[in-house]
Write a protein that holds these residues in place. Structure first.
Motif, PDB file in Angstrom:
ATOM      1  N   GLY A 111       0.757  -1.129   0.057  1.00 61.25           N
ATOM      2  CA  GLY A 111       0.100  -0.200   0.099  1.00 61.25           C
ATOM      3  C   GLY A 111       0.738   1.199  -0.109  1.00 61.25           C
ATOM      4  N   GLY A 112       2.012   1.084  -0.779  1.00 61.69           N
ATOM      5  CA  GLY A 112       2.716   2.469  -0.855  1.00 61.69           C
ATOM      6  C   GLY A 112       3.893   2.505   0.363  1.00 61.69           C
ATOM      7  N   ASP A 113       3.893   1.509   1.265  1.00 63.73           N
ATOM      8  CA  ASP A 113       5.137   1.257   2.286  1.00 63.73           C
ATOM      9  C   ASP A 113       6.015   0.305   1.847  1.00 63.73           C
ATOM     10  OD1 ASP A 113       3.762   3.551   3.774  1.00 63.73           O
ATOM     11  OD2 ASP A 113       2.165   2.169   4.163  1.00 63.73           O
ATOM     12  N   ILE A 114       7.303   0.814   1.659  1.00 60.89           N
ATOM     13  CA  ILE A 114       8.238  -0.293   1.071  1.00 60.89           C
ATOM     14  C   ILE A 114       9.216  -0.520   1.950  1.00 60.89           C
ATOM     15  CG2 ILE A 114       9.862  -0.595  -0.890  1.00 60.89           C
ATOM     16  CD1 ILE A 114       7.902   1.894  -2.133  1.00 60.89           C
ATOM     17  N   ALA A 115       9.624  -1.624   2.131  1.00 61.54           N
ATOM     18  CA  ALA A 115      10.831  -2.258   2.663  1.00 61.54           C
ATOM     19  C   ALA A 115      11.717  -2.768   1.492  1.00 61.54           C
ATOM     20  CB  ALA A 115      10.497  -3.121   3.938  1.00 61.54           C
ATOM     21  N   LEU A 116      13.001  -2.618   1.569  1.00 59.04           N
ATOM     22  CA  LEU A 116      13.665  -3.055   0.526  1.00 59.04           C
ATOM     23  C   LEU A 116      15.203  -3.464   0.772  1.00 59.04           C
ATOM     24  CD1 LEU A 116      14.309  -0.719  -2.482  1.00 59.04           C
ATOM     25  CD2 LEU A 116      13.977   0.067  -0.388  1.00 59.04           C
ATOM     26  N   ARG A 117      15.674  -4.327   0.158  1.00 57.42           N
ATOM     27  CA  ARG A 117      17.293  -4.569   0.225  1.00 57.42           C
ATOM     28  C   ARG A 117      17.583  -5.136  -1.101  1.00 57.42           C
ATOM     29  NH1 ARG A 117      21.651  -8.070  -0.720  1.00 57.42           N
ATOM     30  NH2 ARG A 117      23.130  -7.390   0.890  1.00 57.42           N
ATOM     31  N   CYS A 118      18.573  -4.438  -1.950  1.00 60.60           N
ATOM     32  CA  CYS A 118      18.680  -4.680  -3.206  1.00 60.60           C
ATOM     33  C   CYS A 118      20.415  -4.861  -3.260  1.00 60.60           C
ATOM     34  CB  CYS A 118      18.052  -3.968  -4.066  1.00 60.60           C
ATOM     35  SG  CYS A 118      17.439  -4.718  -5.433  1.00 60.60           S
ATOM     36  N   GLU A 119      20.978  -5.588  -4.292  1.00 60.78           N
ATOM     37  CA  GLU A 119      22.375  -5.483  -4.617  1.00 60.78           C
ATOM     38  C   GLU A 119      22.648  -4.587  -5.720  1.00 60.78           C
ATOM     39  OE1 GLU A 119      22.872  -9.541  -5.087  1.00 60.78           O
ATOM     40  OE2 GLU A 119      24.057  -9.806  -3.061  1.00 60.78           O
ATOM     41  N   LYS A 120      21.669  -3.769  -6.337  1.00 58.41           N
ATOM     42  CA  LYS A 120      21.911  -2.968  -7.180  1.00 58.41           C
ATOM     43  C   LYS A 120      20.998  -1.603  -6.811  1.00 58.41           C
ATOM     44  CE  LYS A 120      22.720  -4.071 -11.394  1.00 58.41           C
ATOM     45  NZ  LYS A 120      22.504  -4.750 -12.958  1.00 58.41           N
ATOM     46  N   ASP A 121      21.471  -0.644  -7.447  1.00 56.77           N
ATOM     47  CA  ASP A 121      20.567   0.660  -7.371  1.00 56.77           C
ATOM     48  C   ASP A 121      19.113   0.569  -7.815  1.00 56.77           C
ATOM     49  OD1 ASP A 121      22.807   1.825  -6.887  1.00 56.77           O
ATOM     50  OD2 ASP A 121      23.213   3.183  -8.507  1.00 56.77           O
ATOM     51  N   VAL A 122      18.083   1.237  -6.995  1.00 53.96           N
ATOM     52  CA  VAL A 122      16.709   0.792  -7.268  1.00 53.96           C
ATOM     53  C   VAL A 122      16.019   2.205  -7.713  1.00 53.96           C
ATOM     54  CG1 VAL A 122      14.478  -0.135  -6.619  1.00 53.96           C
ATOM     55  CG2 VAL A 122      16.466  -1.286  -6.213  1.00 53.96           C
ATOM     56  N   VAL A 123      15.382   2.734  -8.480  1.00 58.46           N
ATOM     57  CA  VAL A 123      14.486   3.910  -8.694  1.00 58.46           C
ATOM     58  C   VAL A 123      13.045   3.335  -8.351  1.00 58.46           C
ATOM     59  CG1 VAL A 123      13.581   5.625 -10.013  1.00 58.46           C
ATOM     60  CG2 VAL A 123      15.894   4.760 -10.383  1.00 58.46           C
ATOM     61  N   VAL A 124      12.571   4.134  -7.246  1.00 56.37           N
ATOM     62  CA  VAL A 124      11.124   3.899  -6.869  1.00 56.37           C
ATOM     63  C   VAL A 124      10.359   5.161  -7.292  1.00 56.37           C
ATOM     64  CG1 VAL A 124       9.689   3.913  -4.859  1.00 56.37           C
ATOM     65  CG2 VAL A 124      11.748   2.752  -4.606  1.00 56.37           C
TER      66      VAL A 124
END
Length: 249
Positions: A111-124
Motif C-alpha cells: 500500500g505504498g509502504d516499502i521495505a527493500l534490500r537490493c544488490e543494485k541501485d533501485v529507482v522507486v
C-alpha cells in the motif's frame, strides 16, 4: 550483474503486497510471514482493542509479539497511534524474514509502504494522486544505502484508504526501518492543512521534530518541499503508481 527478480502480488485481507524477490520459493515464505504476523496482531487486538483505535502512542508488554512492539515503538517515535505503522511494519517483517532465509534481493511494497534490500541501485516511482509530479519523477536509491535494508513510506490525504487529517498528495519518508518511516509519514501528513505552501511548511516543521528518519518529501498539488537527506530525484516518464514502478539499474 543481472537481477532476475520474480514479481508476485499477495493479497490477504487488508494487506496488498507487491513482492519482488530472488525466487519463487520466497513467495510462499512471504505469504506465510504475512499470515503469521497478521494473526499475532489480530489476537493481540482482541485482548487489547485500544491498540486498534487509539490515535496516541501506547505502551505494550515486554512479551508482546514483535509486530506489536515494532508498531508501538514507531508510533511513539512519531507521536501517532500504533496502527499508523501497520503496513510498513508488515513490509519490514517480510523483508527481514526473506533475507534471513537466503534471499539477497527483496522489495516488499504494501500500500505504498516499502521495505527493500537490493544488490543494485533501485529507482522507486513517486505516486502523488492528481499532482503533476505524480508518475513523472522517482527516487534513485543507491545500493550502498539499501544494502542492510531500508524503508520508503508514503502517506496521502487524497489517495488511498489510510487515515490522514491533512490534504497532502504525498508525504514520502525515508528511514532505515519501514515501520519508523510509515508512522512518521502519517504524523507529518496530518499537518498538511491550508494553502499549498502553508501545508508544505507545516509538514516540514513537524518532520524536523521526528527522530530516526533520514529525509522527507512533501507534495501538495504542483508544489513540493523537502527536508533532510532524500535520494536523488530522477525523471521517470512513466505514469505508474509508486507501488508498481521499480527500476533496478
Amino acid at each position: 550483474m543481472n537481477l532476475n527478480l520474480i514479481e508476485e502480488r499477495i493479497i490477504i485481507k487488508e494487506t496488498n503486497m507487491l513482492l519482488k524477490v530472488d525466487g519463487k520459493k520466497y513467495v510462499k515464505l512471504a505469504r506465510n510471514t504475512i499470515l503469521k504476523e497478521r494473526m499475532q496482531l489480530e489476537n493481540y487486538i482482541l485482548r487489547n482493542p485500544i491498540f486498534l483505535t487509539t490515535f496516541e502512542p501506547i505502551d505494550v508488554e515486554e512479551d508482546a509479539p514483535k509486530i506489536v512492539k515494532l508498531m508501538a515503538r514507531a508510533s511513539k517515535n512519531a507521536n501517532v497511534g500504533p496502527m499508523a505503522a501497520v503496513a510498513g511494519t508488515i513490509s519490514q517483517l517480510v523483508m527481514e524474514n526473506l533475507l534471513k532465509y537466503g534471499s539477497r534481493n527483496v522489495i516488499a511494497e504494501n500500500g505504498g509502504d516499502i521495505a527493500l534490500r537490493c544488490e543494485k541501485d533501485v529507482v522507486v516511482g513517486l505516486f502523488a494522486g492528481t499532482s503533476p509530479l505524480s508518475g513523472e519523477v522517482g527516487f534513485k536509491l543507491k545500493k550502498e544505502k539499501i544494502k542492510n535494508g531500508y524503508g520508503v513510506c508514503t502517506s496521502s490525504g487524497t489517495v488511498g484508504h489510510s487515515v490522514s487529517f491533512g490534504n497532502a498528495d504525498a508525504v514520502v519518508v525515508f528511514a532505515k526501518e519501514a515501520s519508523i518511516a510509515d508512522a512518521a509519514a502519517t504524523s507529518i501528513g496530518n499537518y498538511a492543512v491550508g494553502k499549498e505552501d502553508e501545508a508544505i511548511n507545516r509538514c516540514l516543521e513537524k518532520a524536523e521534530e521526528i527522530e530516526n528518519i533520514d529525509g522527507v518529501l512533501v507534495v501538495v498539488g504542483k508544489y513540493a518541499g523537502k527536508i533532510g537527506k532524500i535520494p536523488q530525484l530522477v525523471k521517470t516518464d512513466k505514469k505508474a503508481v509508486l507501488s508498481e514502478f521499480f527500476e533496478i539499474i
